[in-house]
Design a protein around this motif. Structure first.
Motif, PDB file in Angstrom:
ATOM      1  N   ASP B  85      -5.930  -0.787   1.298  1.00 28.75           N
ATOM      2  CA  ASP B  85      -5.085  -1.130   2.445  1.00 28.75           C
ATOM      3  C   ASP B  85      -3.893  -2.000   2.056  1.00 28.75           C
ATOM      4  N   SER B  86      -3.877  -2.460   0.825  1.00 22.93           N
ATOM      5  CA  SER B  86      -2.739  -3.273   0.368  1.00 22.93           C
ATOM      6  C   SER B  86      -1.454  -2.469   0.476  1.00 22.93           C
ATOM      7  N   GLY B  87      -0.385  -3.146   0.860  1.00 21.03           N
ATOM      8  CA  GLY B  87       0.901  -2.457   0.959  1.00 21.03           C
ATOM      9  C   GLY B  87       1.857  -3.226   1.839  1.00 21.03           C
ATOM     10  N   PHE B  88       2.983  -2.606   2.082  1.00 15.60           N
ATOM     11  CA  PHE B  88       4.030  -3.190   2.912  1.00 15.60           C
ATOM     12  C   PHE B  88       3.993  -2.453   4.244  1.00 15.60           C
ATOM     13  N   TYR B  89       3.708  -3.180   5.325  1.00 13.48           N
ATOM     14  CA  TYR B  89       3.550  -2.566   6.632  1.00 13.48           C
ATOM     15  C   TYR B  89       4.812  -2.791   7.464  1.00 13.48           C
ATOM     16  N   LEU B  90       5.309  -1.701   7.968  1.00 13.52           N
ATOM     17  CA  LEU B  90       6.549  -1.749   8.726  1.00 13.52           C
ATOM     18  C   LEU B  90       6.329  -1.250  10.143  1.00 13.52           C
ATOM     19  N   CYS B  91       6.873  -1.982  11.078  1.00 14.90           N
ATOM     20  CA  CYS B  91       6.896  -1.563  12.472  1.00 14.90           C
ATOM     21  C   CYS B  91       8.303  -1.062  12.783  1.00 14.90           C
ATOM     22  N   ALA B  92       8.413  -0.071  13.621  1.00  9.98           N
ATOM     23  CA  ALA B  92       9.723   0.454  13.988  1.00  9.98           C
ATOM     24  C   ALA B  92       9.715   0.847  15.458  1.00  9.98           C
ATOM     25  N   TRP B  93      10.913   0.888  16.049  1.00  9.01           N
ATOM     26  CA  TRP B  93      11.037   1.340  17.419  1.00  9.01           C
ATOM     27  C   TRP B  93      12.171   2.342  17.526  1.00  9.01           C
ATOM     28  N   SER B  94      12.093   3.156  18.565  1.00 10.94           N
ATOM     29  CA  SER B  94      13.168   4.098  18.849  1.00 10.94           C
ATOM     30  C   SER B  94      13.188   4.373  20.345  1.00 10.94           C
ATOM     31  N   MET B  95      14.309   4.916  20.781  1.00 10.32           N
ATOM     32  CA  MET B  95      14.425   5.332  22.173  1.00 10.32           C
ATOM     33  C   MET B  95      14.706   6.816  22.188  1.00 10.32           C
ATOM     34  N   LEU B  96      13.867   7.589  22.865  1.00 16.56           N
ATOM     35  CA  LEU B  96      14.103   9.021  22.939  1.00 16.56           C
ATOM     36  C   LEU B  96      15.364   9.320  23.736  1.00 16.56           C
ATOM     37  N   ALA B  97      15.560   8.568  24.784  1.00 21.29           N
ATOM     38  CA  ALA B  97      16.717   8.818  25.641  1.00 21.29           C
ATOM     39  C   ALA B  97      17.984   8.375  24.942  1.00 21.29           C
ATOM     40  N   GLY B  98      19.063   9.034  25.267  1.00 21.22           N
ATOM     41  CA  GLY B  98      20.337   8.640  24.677  1.00 21.22           C
ATOM     42  C   GLY B  98      20.747   9.536  23.545  1.00 21.22           C
ATOM     43  N   PHE B  99      21.980   9.409  23.142  1.00 24.40           N
ATOM     44  CA  PHE B  99      22.551  10.272  22.126  1.00 24.40           C
ATOM     45  C   PHE B  99      22.038   9.925  20.744  1.00 24.40           C
ATOM     46  N   TYR B 100      21.831   8.635  20.498  1.00 20.94           N
ATOM     47  CA  TYR B 100      21.379   8.197  19.200  1.00 20.94           C
ATOM     48  C   TYR B 100      19.922   7.779  19.300  1.00 20.94           C
ATOM     49  N   ASN B 101      19.048   8.428  18.567  1.00 19.50           N
ATOM     50  CA  ASN B 101      17.629   8.098  18.657  1.00 19.50           C
ATOM     51  C   ASN B 101      17.052   7.747  17.305  1.00 19.50           C
ATOM     52  N   GLU B 102      17.783   6.943  16.551  1.00 15.90           N
ATOM     53  CA  GLU B 102      17.276   6.514  15.262  1.00 15.90           C
ATOM     54  C   GLU B 102      16.096   5.569  15.441  1.00 15.90           C
ATOM     55  N   GLN B 103      15.362   5.376  14.363  1.00 19.95           N
ATOM     56  CA  GLN B 103      14.350   4.338  14.329  1.00 19.95           C
ATOM     57  C   GLN B 103      14.960   3.071  13.749  1.00 19.95           C
ATOM     58  N   PHE B 104      14.518   1.939  14.286  1.00 20.79           N
ATOM     59  CA  PHE B 104      14.965   0.638  13.802  1.00 20.79           C
ATOM     60  C   PHE B 104      13.733  -0.126  13.328  1.00 20.79           C
ATOM     61  N   PHE B 105      13.807  -0.618  12.116  1.00 25.39           N
ATOM     62  CA  PHE B 105      12.644  -1.199  11.471  1.00 25.39           C
ATOM     63  C   PHE B 105      12.621  -2.718  11.557  1.00 25.39           C
ATOM     64  N   GLY B 106      11.406  -3.264  11.587  1.00 23.24           N
ATOM     65  CA  GLY B 106      11.224  -4.693  11.486  1.00 23.24           C
ATOM     66  C   GLY B 106      11.279  -5.151  10.046  1.00 23.24           C
ATOM     67  N   PRO B 107      11.110  -6.461   9.821  1.00 18.74           N
ATOM     68  CA  PRO B 107      11.217  -7.012   8.462  1.00 18.74           C
ATOM     69  C   PRO B 107      10.013  -6.719   7.575  1.00 18.74           C
ATOM     70  N   GLY B 108       8.909  -6.280   8.175  1.00 18.58           N
ATOM     71  CA  GLY B 108       7.748  -5.904   7.373  1.00 18.58           C
ATOM     72  C   GLY B 108       6.760  -7.032   7.141  1.00 18.58           C
ATOM     73  N   THR B 109       5.519  -6.646   6.835  1.00 20.83           N
ATOM     74  CA  THR B 109       4.452  -7.574   6.432  1.00 20.83           C
ATOM     75  C   THR B 109       3.896  -7.099   5.104  1.00 20.83           C
ATOM     76  N   ARG B 110       3.912  -7.998   4.128  1.00 15.19           N
ATOM     77  CA  ARG B 110       3.324  -7.686   2.818  1.00 15.19           C
ATOM     78  C   ARG B 110       1.860  -8.085   2.843  1.00 15.19           C
ATOM     79  N   LEU B 111       0.969  -7.084   2.761  1.00 14.83           N
ATOM     80  CA  LEU B 111      -0.469  -7.328   2.787  1.00 14.83           C
ATOM     81  C   LEU B 111      -1.055  -7.102   1.400  1.00 14.83           C
ATOM     82  N   THR B 112      -1.756  -8.087   0.909  1.00 14.64           N
ATOM     83  CA  THR B 112      -2.485  -7.976  -0.354  1.00 14.64           C
ATOM     84  C   THR B 112      -3.960  -8.176  -0.060  1.00 14.64           C
ATOM     85  N   VAL B 113      -4.750  -7.172  -0.417  1.00 16.16           N
ATOM     86  CA  VAL B 113      -6.197  -7.259  -0.237  1.00 16.16           C
ATOM     87  C   VAL B 113      -6.824  -7.487  -1.608  1.00 16.16           C
ATOM     88  N   LEU B 114      -7.586  -8.556  -1.743  1.00 12.20           N
ATOM     89  CA  LEU B 114      -8.164  -8.915  -3.044  1.00 12.20           C
ATOM     90  C   LEU B 114      -9.682  -8.687  -3.061  1.00 12.20           C
TER      91      LEU B 114
END
Lengths: 110, 114
Positions: B85-114
């Motif tokens: 499960d270790s890795g860099f976890y990213l959350c993103a959002w988008s809006m279906l409505a509208g002309f531009y429907n890109e995803q916008f990402f958060g800064p991320g969480t670095r998870l290390t499982v030992l």
């Protein structure tokens, strides 16, 4: 099956040179094609995007070239700078469906 | 303007421990929300996406789960973490409505499982 194929996996360019990253797709339902730039330890950030009714879009040193018949699009970075060193992802979108390429690690050598 | 927050920024957890990562979006309503995982030097793997409160779609079967208790809150959880499960976890959002429907990402969480 990879919906968007991106190449090359890594790229090394001299400062001032042109960086070119290519992507290809099969699904003709895709109607929006953004590119993202990701620096180490950061989330990807939207860089530039294009719709398939346009063959080219330019923003500063970054240009997307789009070939609808070939189902290919590419990112050109003119006058590449060391600060451009990052991972670049292409993407293809239709409705709620987003598909990302596997990424290209760009290194610009001073 | 819209902003997306993730916390914590980094996390080190032992194998078998629980996990809770949180993502919140400001400045928009009813966004589509996404969780991705990114292994070192690799691409983006979509884990979950949500089109509304309580609506979660899973892309990859695994020991992770997601919940959307509020319109602009997305939580990634695990009851027992694995080394994989270790890795860099990213959350993103988008809006279906509208002309531009890109995803916008958060800064991320670095998870290390030992």
């Amino acid at each position: 099956q990879q919906q968007v194929k991106q190449s090359p996996q890594s790229l090394i360019v001299q400062k001032g040179g042109i960086s070119i990253i290519n992507c290809a797709y099969e699904n003709t339902a895709f109607d929006y094609f953004p590119w993202y730039q990701q620096f180490p330890g950061k989330g990807p950030a939207l860089l530039i995007a294009i719709r398939p009714d346009v063959s080219e879009k330019k923003e500063g040193r970054f240009t997307i070239s789009f070939n609808k018949s070939a189902k290919q699009f590419s990112l050109h970075i003119m006058d590449s700078q060391p600060g451009d060193s990052a991972t670049y992802f292409c993407a293809a979108i239709t409705g709620n469906q987003f598909y990302f390429g596997t990424g290209t690690s760009l290194t610009v050598i001073p | 303007s819209q902003t997306i927050h993730q916390w914590p920024a980094t996390l080190v957890q032992p194998v078998g421990s629980p996990l809770s990562l949180e993502c919140t979006v400001e400045g928009t309503s009813n966004p589509n929300l996404y969780w991705y995982r990114q292994a070192a030097g690799r691409g983006l793997q979509l884990l979950f996406y949500s089109v509304g409160i309580g609506q979660i779609s899973s892309e990859v079967p695994q020991n992770l789960s997601a919940s959307r208790p509020q319109d602009r809150q997305f939580i990634l959880s695990s009851k027992k973490l694995l080394l994989s499960d270790s890795g860099f976890y990213l959350c993103a959002w988008s809006m279906l409505a509208g002309f531009y429907n890109e995803q916008f990402f958060g800064p991320g969480t670095r998870l290390t499982v030992l």
